[in-house]
Design a protein around this motif. Sequence first.
Motif, PDB file in Angstrom:
ATOM      1  N   GLU A  67      72.300  57.526  18.806  1.00  0.00           N
ATOM      2  CA  GLU A  67      72.317  58.623  19.767  1.00  0.00           C
ATOM      3  C   GLU A  67      71.452  59.791  19.287  1.00  0.00           C
ATOM      4  N   ASN A  68      71.493  60.054  17.980  1.00  0.00           N
ATOM      5  CA  ASN A  68      70.673  61.133  17.425  1.00  0.00           C
ATOM      6  C   ASN A  68      69.191  60.832  17.576  1.00  0.00           C
ATOM      7  N   GLN A  69      68.798  59.615  17.316  1.00  0.00           N
ATOM      8  CA  GLN A  69      67.389  59.233  17.477  1.00  0.00           C
ATOM      9  C   GLN A  69      66.966  59.301  18.945  1.00  0.00           C
ATOM     10  N   ARG A  70      67.868  58.874  19.832  1.00  0.00           N
ATOM     11  CA  ARG A  70      67.539  58.946  21.260  1.00  0.00           C
ATOM     12  C   ARG A  70      67.343  60.388  21.715  1.00  0.00           C
ATOM     13  N   LEU A  71      68.219  61.279  21.253  1.00  0.00           N
ATOM     14  CA  LEU A  71      68.088  62.687  21.618  1.00  0.00           C
ATOM     15  C   LEU A  71      66.818  63.298  21.024  1.00  0.00           C
ATOM     16  N   LYS A  72      66.460  62.909  19.798  1.00  0.00           N
ATOM     17  CA  LYS A  72      65.229  63.405  19.198  1.00  0.00           C
ATOM     18  C   LYS A  72      64.005  62.962  19.999  1.00  0.00           C
ATOM     19  N   ASP A  73      63.977  61.671  20.355  1.00  0.00           N
ATOM     20  CA  ASP A  73      62.849  61.163  21.144  1.00  0.00           C
ATOM     21  C   ASP A  73      62.766  61.850  22.495  1.00  0.00           C
ATOM     22  N   GLU A  74      63.919  62.065  23.129  1.00  0.00           N
ATOM     23  CA  GLU A  74      63.932  62.729  24.428  1.00  0.00           C
ATOM     24  C   GLU A  74      63.465  64.183  24.305  1.00  0.00           C
ATOM     25  N   THR A  75      63.915  64.855  23.223  1.00  0.00           N
ATOM     26  CA  THR A  75      63.488  66.241  23.004  1.00  0.00           C
ATOM     27  C   THR A  75      61.990  66.336  22.763  1.00  0.00           C
ATOM     28  N   GLU A  76      61.447  65.442  21.939  1.00  0.00           N
ATOM     29  CA  GLU A  76      60.009  65.452  21.671  1.00  0.00           C
ATOM     30  C   GLU A  76      59.211  65.176  22.939  1.00  0.00           C
ATOM     31  N   ALA A  77      59.704  64.235  23.746  1.00  0.00           N
ATOM     32  CA  ALA A  77      59.002  63.937  25.000  1.00  0.00           C
ATOM     33  C   ALA A  77      59.005  65.140  25.931  1.00  0.00           C
ATOM     34  N   LYS A  78      60.144  65.834  26.018  1.00  0.00           N
ATOM     35  CA  LYS A  78      60.205  67.024  26.872  1.00  0.00           C
ATOM     36  C   LYS A  78      59.326  68.139  26.320  1.00  0.00           C
ATOM     37  N   LYS A  79      59.270  68.289  24.989  1.00  0.00           N
ATOM     38  CA  LYS A  79      58.396  69.298  24.392  1.00  0.00           C
ATOM     39  C   LYS A  79      56.932  69.022  24.727  1.00  0.00           C
ATOM     40  N   MET A  80      56.517  67.759  24.580  1.00  0.00           N
ATOM     41  CA  MET A  80      55.127  67.413  24.883  1.00  0.00           C
ATOM     42  C   MET A  80      54.812  67.633  26.352  1.00  0.00           C
ATOM     43  N   SER A  81      55.764  67.253  27.228  1.00  0.00           N
ATOM     44  CA  SER A  81      55.546  67.456  28.659  1.00  0.00           C
ATOM     45  C   SER A  81      55.450  68.939  28.994  1.00  0.00           C
ATOM     46  N   LEU A  82      56.357  69.742  28.406  1.00  0.00           N
ATOM     47  CA  LEU A  82      56.323  71.185  28.649  1.00  0.00           C
ATOM     48  C   LEU A  82      55.042  71.804  28.114  1.00  0.00           C
ATOM     49  N   LYS A  83      54.602  71.372  26.944  1.00  0.00           N
ATOM     50  CA  LYS A  83      53.366  71.895  26.363  1.00  0.00           C
ATOM     51  C   LYS A  83      52.173  71.564  27.238  1.00  0.00           C
ATOM     52  N   ASP A  84      52.101  70.299  27.709  1.00  0.00           N
ATOM     53  CA  ASP A  84      50.990  69.899  28.568  1.00  0.00           C
ATOM     54  C   ASP A  84      50.990  70.695  29.876  1.00  0.00           C
ATOM     55  N   ASN A  85      52.180  70.889  30.451  1.00  0.00           N
ATOM     56  CA  ASN A  85      52.266  71.648  31.701  1.00  0.00           C
ATOM     57  C   ASN A  85      51.848  73.098  31.501  1.00  0.00           C
ATOM     58  N   LEU A  86      52.283  73.708  30.385  1.00  0.00           N
ATOM     59  CA  LEU A  86      51.901  75.092  30.112  1.00  0.00           C
ATOM     60  C   LEU A  86      50.412  75.218  29.869  1.00  0.00           C
ATOM     61  N   LEU A  87      49.837  74.277  29.127  1.00  0.00           N
ATOM     62  CA  LEU A  87      48.396  74.329  28.872  1.00  0.00           C
ATOM     63  C   LEU A  87      47.611  74.178  30.173  1.00  0.00           C
ATOM     64  N   ALA A  88      48.052  73.248  31.022  1.00  0.00           N
ATOM     65  CA  ALA A  88      47.369  73.064  32.298  1.00  0.00           C
ATOM     66  C   ALA A  88      47.495  74.310  33.170  1.00  0.00           C
ATOM     67  N   SER A  89      48.697  74.908  33.188  1.00  0.00           N
ATOM     68  CA  SER A  89      48.890  76.122  33.985  1.00  0.00           C
ATOM     69  C   SER A  89      48.047  77.273  33.455  1.00  0.00           C
ATOM     70  N   LEU A  90      48.021  77.451  32.123  1.00  0.00           N
ATOM     71  CA  LEU A  90      47.225  78.530  31.537  1.00  0.00           C
ATOM     72  C   LEU A  90      45.737  78.306  31.768  1.00  0.00           C
ATOM     73  N   GLU A  91      45.296  77.055  31.687  1.00  0.00           N
ATOM     74  CA  GLU A  91      43.880  76.776  31.930  1.00  0.00           C
ATOM     75  C   GLU A  91      43.508  77.085  33.377  1.00  0.00           C
ATOM     76  N   GLU A  92      44.405  76.734  34.300  1.00  0.00           N
ATOM     77  CA  GLU A  92      44.139  77.023  35.709  1.00  0.00           C
ATOM     78  C   GLU A  92      44.106  78.532  35.961  1.00  0.00           C
ATOM     79  N   LYS A  93      45.069  79.268  35.347  1.00  0.00           N
ATOM     80  CA  LYS A  93      45.075  80.723  35.512  1.00  0.00           C
ATOM     81  C   LYS A  93      43.840  81.355  34.880  1.00  0.00           C
TER      82      LYS A  93
END
Length: 265
Positions: A67-93
């Motif tokens: 369960e700990n490994q699953r939560l870590k993988d899910e957290t890392e995936a959400k971090k990468m997705s959030l980072k990509d979305n923020l970078l795309a939004s900042l680049e567009e702005k």
Amino acid sequence: METDRCNAVPEKVNKLRDLLRQLQSGTLPGYLTRLSKIEAIYEERMHKCQIEKELDLQMIEEKFLVENQRLKDETEAKKMSLKDNLLASLEEKKKQIESEHSSVELTGAPLDSLDNRPSFTRKLRRRQNDPEKEENKQSKPPSPVLVYSLSEQQIEEDLLQILPPHKADKIREKRATQTSFSEDTEVVKTVNDIKVEDGRLYYDKKWYGRYQNVFVECRELGKVPAVIQSICMSDIVVKKVTDLSKIKITISQLQKGKYTLKRRC
């Protein structure tokens, strides 16, 4: 018979007393046999309980690790997705802000007046017999530099054709009012004593150097705060504080009073 019975009673009593003493001292054979059986059963049950406890702990630990490994993988995936979305939004702005800044620099109008501007671009028409300047052949600076190769009136007419009709009419009326007022009240100041020495500019009886805070004033931009970026023999480049865009001002324009410089604290 009665005598035998009377003698047998004390003997039984003595035997019972002996058994009681052995029981109290823990040496009674029957007691010891049963005690050993109970202890054996106790040891067996304790062993089983210990084995079950270890199995339960092992299963719980395995579940925790999974369960700990699953939560870590899910957290890392959400971090990468959030980072990509923020970078795309900042680049567009960033692209949107750069586009708006270039539009403001060309038109001289505020940002809210360009919200409904058409999304097409148009190059300024070239006039015949206009010599190409050597500075246009130089490498492109990191920030846009606005160079007036045409007359001010020609540039204004070209820019007004880009804007929607109702916006262009408002700007024409505003500039017509400013022009009529300036013709009555404004006196163009010409400065003849201008020179450049050792990378410094002598203007209006004052010396100006690089990275000095100044006010740049002209009819198109009004009075804006800026910082001197470079000083050459034929021109200077200043960076506006408001949007960080650069403007190239020739020495001739300073002499004719089209641009004026004032020190800023």
